[in-house]
Design a protein around this motif. Structure first.
Motif, PDB file in Angstrom:
ATOM      1  N   TYR A  22     -39.199  13.506  52.676  1.00 20.14           N
ATOM      2  CA  TYR A  22     -39.025  14.414  53.797  1.00 20.14           C
ATOM      3  C   TYR A  22     -38.233  13.745  54.926  1.00 20.14           C
ATOM      4  O   TYR A  22     -37.414  14.377  55.578  1.00 20.14           O
ATOM      5  N   VAL A  25     -34.655  14.033  54.187  1.00 22.76           N
ATOM      6  CA  VAL A  25     -34.155  15.387  54.418  1.00 22.76           C
ATOM      7  C   VAL A  25     -33.992  15.663  55.913  1.00 22.76           C
ATOM      8  O   VAL A  25     -32.956  16.147  56.363  1.00 22.76           O
ATOM      9  N   TRP A  96     -32.597  23.161  53.741  1.00 23.85           N
ATOM     10  CA  TRP A  96     -32.786  23.903  52.499  1.00 23.85           C
ATOM     11  C   TRP A  96     -32.202  23.133  51.327  1.00 23.85           C
ATOM     12  O   TRP A  96     -32.841  22.968  50.287  1.00 23.85           O
ATOM     13  N   LEU A  99     -34.385  20.076  50.497  1.00 25.57           N
ATOM     14  CA  LEU A  99     -35.656  20.466  49.884  1.00 25.57           C
ATOM     15  C   LEU A  99     -35.472  21.036  48.491  1.00 25.57           C
ATOM     16  O   LEU A  99     -36.371  20.951  47.651  1.00 25.57           O
ATOM     17  N   SER A 100     -34.309  21.613  48.227  1.00 28.13           N
ATOM     18  CA  SER A 100     -34.041  22.233  46.919  1.00 28.13           C
ATOM     19  C   SER A 100     -33.914  21.212  45.793  1.00 28.13           C
ATOM     20  O   SER A 100     -34.050  21.569  44.621  1.00 28.13           O
ATOM     21  N   GLU A 101     -33.672  19.956  46.149  1.00 29.13           N
ATOM     22  CA  GLU A 101     -33.519  18.916  45.131  1.00 29.13           C
ATOM     23  C   GLU A 101     -34.799  18.798  44.294  1.00 29.13           C
ATOM     24  O   GLU A 101     -35.859  18.463  44.792  1.00 29.13           O
ATOM     25  N   ALA A 103     -36.548  21.192  43.109  1.00 28.41           N
ATOM     26  CA  ALA A 103     -37.505  22.241  43.486  1.00 28.41           C
ATOM     27  C   ALA A 103     -37.466  23.424  42.529  1.00 28.41           C
ATOM     28  O   ALA A 103     -36.513  23.609  41.781  1.00 28.41           O
ATOM     29  N   ASP A 123     -41.221  22.701  46.491  1.00 30.23           N
ATOM     30  CA  ASP A 123     -40.493  21.455  46.301  1.00 30.23           C
ATOM     31  C   ASP A 123     -41.095  20.623  45.169  1.00 30.23           C
ATOM     32  O   ASP A 123     -42.103  21.004  44.563  1.00 30.23           O
ATOM     33  N   ARG A 124     -40.471  19.507  44.888  1.00 29.10           N
ATOM     34  CA  ARG A 124     -40.880  18.686  43.745  1.00 29.10           C
ATOM     35  C   ARG A 124     -42.263  18.060  43.908  1.00 29.10           C
ATOM     36  O   ARG A 124     -42.793  17.470  42.973  1.00 29.10           O
ATOM     37  N   TRP A 129     -42.265  26.105  50.699  1.00 30.62           N
ATOM     38  CA  TRP A 129     -41.453  26.172  51.918  1.00 30.62           C
ATOM     39  C   TRP A 129     -40.817  27.550  52.056  1.00 30.62           C
ATOM     40  O   TRP A 129     -40.404  28.147  51.058  1.00 30.62           O
TER      41      TRP A 129
END
Length: 144
Positions: A22, A25, A96, A99-101, A103, A123-124, A129
């Motif tokens: 986090y 990010v 976004w 966080l999409s990595e 996810a 998320d992973r 979110w």
């Protein structure tokens, strides 16, 4: 100082990894304390678990997390979402994208029926979110 809403995330054994992600990010300053730092671990095998982590990121984004002790029940991602909203398209789109990595994106970030851009993902780490990017604020209409 005004009251703020700060999400507190629970993990089992990967708070350090999650909070470092986090931080990558959102940026900002991350502080973490282990259970052993305060003599709070009842089980010696849990000494290095994170008792408290706090990320203070630019834009007054603050959230906290901890590893849930093995003696307590734990269900990843249960019954909460973290909501990010505002009008800075570049900033929120960047969040976004980060966080999409890895996810599960179940609602892509796109124009919503109410006119904003909105998306949802898990998320992973199992955290849900919601991102809402609002348009320009509207001018108040004069009353007649």
């Amino acid at each position: 100082m005004p009251s703020i809403l700060t999400p507190y995330l629970g993990f089992r054994d990967n708070t350090k990894e999650a909070m470092e992600f986090y931080q990558s990010v959102f940026g900002g300053e991350l502080t973490m304390s282990r259970y052993a730092d305060f003599g709070m671990n009842e089980d010696p095998s849990e000494a290095d678990k994170i008792m408290h982590a706090q990320l203070v990121a630019p834009g007054r984004l603050i959230f906290m997390a901890a590893d849930t002790p093995n003696s307590m029940p734990f269900t990843p991602g249960d019954a909460f979402s973290v909501s990010l909203s505002g009008q800075d398209v570049d900033e929120l789109t960047g969040f976004w994208n980060g966080l999409s990595e890895g996810a599960n994106v179940f609602m892509p970030l796109e124009k919503a029926p109410w006119g904003d851009s909105f998306g949802q993902l898990i998320d992973r780490f199992g955290v849900r979110w919601m991102v809402n990017i609002g348009g320009s604020p509207t001018e108040p209409t004069p009353q007649s």
